[in-house]
Design an enzyme around this catalytic site. Structure first.
Site, PDB file in Angstrom:
ATOM      1  CB  SER A   1      -0.884  -0.009   1.253  1.00 19.52           C
ATOM      2  OG  SER A   1      -1.482   1.255   1.434  1.00 19.52           O
TER       3      SER A   1
ATOM      4  CB  THR B   1      -6.061   3.364  -5.571  1.00 23.98           C
ATOM      5  OG1 THR B   1      -5.454   2.138  -5.187  1.00 23.98           O
ATOM      6  CG2 THR B   1      -7.441   3.457  -4.932  1.00 23.98           C
TER       7      THR B   1
ATOM      8  CE  LYS C   1      -7.994  -1.967  -4.510  1.00 23.00           C
ATOM      9  NZ  LYS C   1      -8.262  -0.818  -3.631  1.00 23.00           N
TER      10      LYS C   1
ATOM     11  CG  HIS D   1     -11.037   2.196  -1.162  1.00 22.03           C
ATOM     12  ND1 HIS D   1     -10.118   2.860  -1.918  1.00 22.03           N
ATOM     13  CD2 HIS D   1     -10.446   2.044   0.043  1.00 22.03           C
ATOM     14  CE1 HIS D   1      -9.039   3.116  -1.203  1.00 22.03           C
ATOM     15  NE2 HIS D   1      -9.206   2.626  -0.003  1.00 22.03           N
TER      16      HIS D   1
ATOM     17  NE  ARG E   1     -10.962   1.732   4.176  1.00 22.17           N
ATOM     18  CZ  ARG E   1     -10.830   1.778   5.492  1.00 22.17           C
ATOM     19  NH1 ARG E   1     -11.614   1.028   6.236  1.00 22.17           N
ATOM     20  NH2 ARG E   1      -9.932   2.543   6.068  1.00 22.17           N
TER      21      ARG E   1
HETATM   22  C1  GLV Z   1      -7.069   4.182   2.487  1.00 23.69           C
HETATM   23  O1  GLV Z   1      -6.746   3.584   1.511  1.00 23.69           O
HETATM   24  C2  GLV Z   1      -8.215   3.864   3.257  1.00 23.69           C
HETATM   25  O2  GLV Z   1      -9.100   3.171   2.766  1.00 23.69           O
HETATM   26  O3  GLV Z   1      -8.270   4.308   4.398  1.00 23.69           O
END
Ligand code: GLV
Length: 440
Positions: free
Chosen positions: A142, A192, A298, A322, A325
């Site tokens: 990440s 991302t 992504k 995600h 999120r």
């Molecule tokens: C960062 O990638 C998160 O989802 O907090």
């Protein structure tokens, strides 16, 4: 002192145990009075993790955006699809290995990139990557990792790893991250796209807690020469306010987490440059000048974006929201998948992320055309409960369950899975919002 080579030697690859072997191992241990600490059920695993994590850490990992509708929709989508198993098809020998970007993988699973793993365990990314390496699954480092990619890479021998990139407002930092990832042996770059702004996360907002502001999850940045230079050049804007006790405690935490740089300047610089909300397709293609590695996008949920990604020459797609999120109300990834697979028509691999909790979930995603799946929160919970061994156990269990689901559904290979005809129930497949993206 730890030397990278010691780690390299210790990161030996263990065999991926198939479903029956894993079952036998667990039941035999049970018979001798040894029970595993890691729950097998995803919900119980999450509950166990909550008991060992701080309230802030758990909220950050477990939480989603807004009312967490998308997080629930991801799960509901899997729950509402049914597998109709076929019988008497000789599933005594099962092979779910695959080739992905020139690498043979034992199973169609990868570890999703997850930031700030120090919130789960002090060994953080090193432990997660070693767990992945021991099973031959690719780890995706990440951008928001708790340990620099060089340290993690050194701990995982020759095992596969990719790098996830947030596109910074500073091109030189993007270049530096990509160059470092190449030197670390990363075999693909995952950009991302869904986090050019941070989602509205109620649990974190209620606690007033964002780990980055405490200097956590910044290791790729603070170890980067370009970022270090930016911090020194920019300095920080001093606050005129009298510091409260809480502010002083936060500062102490910051000082512990950010070494060798002015911690407040580092956090300030990070918040200003970590992601570019003006990002457009034209910016993205410039990554081709930086690397020959496969580039995977992504965060794609709309078939038109998938088409554009393929036409622009990108090498793969991750259908992801995600983990729910970012945009609450966004479509469940399993619902978005079929139209994207149809649009892409086999030209590049399409991976699925967000909501995978069981072997059956993975089977369903593959049946709808995913090449492989990313697993996220479950391995973080395993890490929280049992460190590297805990993360490995969670992954082993998932692989074992997948292997059994494969056989029990009448499939002996991934080709058989792709031939299964599953349908998404009409009522649970919401219409996607359609709008023209001309000029965007
Ligand atoms: C960062 O990638 C998160 O989802 O907090």
């Amino acid at each position: 002192m730890r030397r990278p080579n010691d780690r390299l030697r210790r990161a030996k690859i263990v065999c991926v145990s198939a479903g029956r072997e894993r079952q036998a191992e667990v039941f035999l241990s049970g018979a001798t009075g040894r029970r595993t600490r890691i729950p097998f059920d995803a919900a119980r695993l999450e509950e166990r993790a909550q008991t060992v994590m701080s309230a802030e850490a758990f909220a950050y990992v477990a939480g989603g955006a807004g009312a967490e509708e998308t997080m629930r929709a991801n799960r509901r989508a899997f729950e509402r699809v049914s597998i109709v198993p076929r019988t008497l098809r000789d599933v005594s020998r099962r092979d779910s290995s695959l080739e992905l970007f020139g690498r043979r993988l034992p199973r169609p699973f990868l570890l999703a990139p997850i930031g700030v793993l120090e919130l789960a365990h002090r060994d953080a990314d090193v432990a997660a990557a070693r767990a992945a390496a021991s099973l031959g699954l690719p780890a995706i480092f990440s951008s928001q990792a708790s340990r620099p990619m060089e340290e993690v890479a050194a701990a995982m021998g020759e095992a596969p790893r990719w790098f996830q990139l947030y596109w910074s407002t500073v091109d030189e930092l993007v270049e530096s991250f990509v160059a470092r990832a190449e030197r670390c042996g990363c075999e693909a770059i995952v950009i991302t796209l869904d986090t050019t702004l941070l989602g509205w996360r109620a649990r974190d907002l209620e606690l007033g807690y964002l780990p980055f502001l405490r200097g956590r999850g910044l290791a790729q940045y603070t170890s980067d020469p370009v970022f270090q230079r930016l911090v020194r050049e920019r300095g920080r804007t001093a606050s005129a306010e009298r510091p409260t006790l809480a502010a002083l405690l936060t500062l102490l935490e910051l000082r512990r987490n950010v070494r060798g740089l002015d911690p407040r300047a580092a956090v300030q610089t990070f918040t200003e440059i970590y992601s570019r909300s003006s990002l457009r397709w034209d910016d993205l293609v410039s990554i081709r000048d930086l690397t020959r590695l496969p580039i995977i996008l992504k965060g794609i949920l709309h078939p038109d974006d998938a088409r554009r990604a393929v036409e622009a020459g990108f090498d793969g797609i991750v259908v992801s929201n995600h983990g729910g999120r970012q945009l609450d109300g966004a479509i469940a990834t399993l619902h978005a998948l079929p139209a994207i697979v149809e649009e892409v028509a086999g030209r590049v691999p399409v991976l699925l992320d967000s909501g995978i909790r069981t072997g059956g979930d993975a089977l369903k995603a593959l049946a709808f055309g995913a090449t492989a799946v990313l697993v996220g929160r479950p391995y973080v919970y395993g890490l929280a409960v049992g460190g590297e061994a805990g993360a490995r156990e969670v992954l082993q269990n998932l692989l074992a369950e997948f292997d059994l689901a494969l056989g029990l559904s009448g499939c002996a290979s991934l080709a058989d899975v792709r031939d299964m005809k599953l349908t998404i129930p009409e009522r649970s497949n919401p219409a996607t919002t359609s709008y023209s993206d001309e000029g965007r």
